[in-house]
Enzyme design. Structure first.
Site: not given
Ligand code: NAD
Length: 383
Positions: A127, A132, A135, A138, A232
């Site tokens: 990540r 990105q 990905d 995402s 994360y």
């Molecule tokens: P994810 O699919 O892993 O999780 C979804 C959401 O669930 C996350 O926001 C996480 O904080 C939340 N979560 C986990 N445990 C929880 C709990 N107990 N209660 C409530 N919420 C909870 O996450 P995602 O959607 O892939 O992305 C999370 C972050 O990572 C975002 O800011 C995203 O922009 C970033 N991200 C960056 C990259 C990259 O830079 N390549 C790739 C994927 C995600």
């Protein structure tokens, strides 16, 4: 000339395709010959003629699997029942790229390793900012967040928007989004466009501003400590989740719709909604558990099924992106193209290739996958 093969997907209900016609010009410029299995894009809305027009060769499955690099939406463990049918078609001079569920179903990667082919699993992309654009998780989460809200709206016996009519005033639906990552933020944006009143919660307090900028209210539970490495979420202990459930209960009970998307990379989905919390909701309410494939955020979720409990509908949809196959394929294919060009251009292995490479030279070479297989010692033929 190097060749790229695009087979028809064989996972049941999979409508996406790994390459779309609009990217063929790019492939041609790179000197790549593209072989597309007949009918590969049909279910996603890309007929054979559209590929041919842009310079691809339509081919049989055997011919497609003869290409140097094979692009798939689902291979190995991500297509556990059917992927093995293609193993006899593979050899050590070939490379496969796609979703492969190597941590959830590592045995399938081990089977694929016996062919000698290289496998790059897109679930293992780091990540990082550089990764990105590749990905797929995402981009597929974006599609799932959107569609999850539409599924809820379709099942809810209430309207989403507030309406002032000659037949009286209809109050807006109350939507709670639990987990405001990529899918959750898209769910908030979609529910907002439909006119709902939105509350959202995430264990990472950093998302508060994003929730508010989309017109949602951020629910503060006063729980600290959810953000892990690199911003994360991290897995918490059962005591934490117990406190979280207690604090979430009231917001859940007051909502007409709950969309759950919470997950922790590489871990089962945290259990955030108990059966008692669901039963405290008004009859007719709808829960869409977008974490269903990772075990679900709700105790009553049955992955791939709809459950009705005391009048509350709990949807645990599987493979949601495949229900929006046209745009999901376009997004997936763009991510995959970026990965492929990175792979072809790289002189040495970087973090992206090292993290995603699962099999090579007849072995599972990825440390995380080896650990999942219970053989954490380094491979005999390290890369
Ligand atoms: P994810 O699919 O892993 O999780 C979804 C959401 O669930 C996350 O926001 C996480 O904080 C939340 N979560 C986990 N445990 C929880 C709990 N107990 N209660 C409530 N919420 C909870 O996450 P995602 O959607 O892939 O992305 C999370 C972050 O990572 C975002 O800011 C995203 O922009 C970033 N991200 C960056 C990259 C990259 O830079 N390549 C790739 C994927 C995600």
């Amino acid at each position: 000339m190097p060749s790229v093969g695009v087979p028809r997907e064989t996972f049941e209900g999979e409508r996406r395709v790994a390459l779309v016609p609009e990217l063929l010009a790019d492939m041609g410029k790179r000197g790549l010959v593209v072989l597309v299995e007949k009918g590969a894009g049909e279910a996603a809305g890309f007929p054979d003629a559209a590929y041919e027009e842009k310079g691809a060769h339509l081919a049989s499955r055997d011919e497609v699997f003869g290409a140097d690099t094979i692009l798939l939406v689902r291979c190995a463990g991500a297509n556990p029942d059917r992927a093995k049918e293609d193993l006899p078609r593979l050899s050590e001079r070939q490379t496969l790229v796609g979703l492969a569920d190597p941590l959830g179903q590592p045995g399938h990667a081990l089977e694929l390793a016996t062919t000698g082919a290289r496998l790059f699993a897109l679930e293992l992309l780091p990540r990082t900012t550089r990764a990105q654009a590749m990905d797929v998780l995402s981009s597929m989460a974006t599609v799932a967040g959107y569609k999850g809200v539409l599924m809820a709206a379709e099942r809810l016996p209430r309207l989403f928007p507030m309406l002032v009519t000659a037949a009286g005033t209809v109050p807006p639906a109350k939507v709670l989004v639990v987990g405001a990552g990529v899918a959750g933020l898209m769910a908030i944006a979609t529910a907002k466009r439909l006119g709902a009143v939105i509350t959202a919660y995430d264990i990472r307090p950093a998302v508060k501003e994003e929730v508010e900028s989309l017109g949602g209210r951020f629910l503060e539970l006063g729980l600290e400590g959810g953000a892990g490495e690199g911003g994360y979420a991290r897995a918490m202990d059962e005591g934490f989740y117990e406190r979280q459930r207690r604090l979430l209960a009231e917001a859940v009970a007051q909502s007409d719709v709950v969309i759950t998307t919470a997950s922790v990379p590489g871990k089962p989905a945290p259990r955030l909604l108990t059966a008692d919390m669901v039963r405290a909701m008004r009859p007719g309410s709808v829960i869409v558990d977008l974490a269903a494939e990772r075990g679900g955020n709700c105790e009553l979720t049955k992955p791939g099924k709809d459950v009705v409990d005391k009048g509350v509908t709990i949807l645990g949809p599987a493979n949601v992106p495949a229900t929006v196959a046209y745009d999901a394929s376009r997004m997936f294919a763009r991510n995959l193209r970026t990965f492929l060009f990175h792979l072809l251009d790289s002189k040495a292995e970087d973090e992206i290739l090292r993290d995603t490479l699962v099999t090579k030279g007849g072995e599972v070479v990825n440390a995380r996958v080896r650990e999942a297989l219970g053989s954490p010692q380094p491979p005999s033929n390290p890369t």
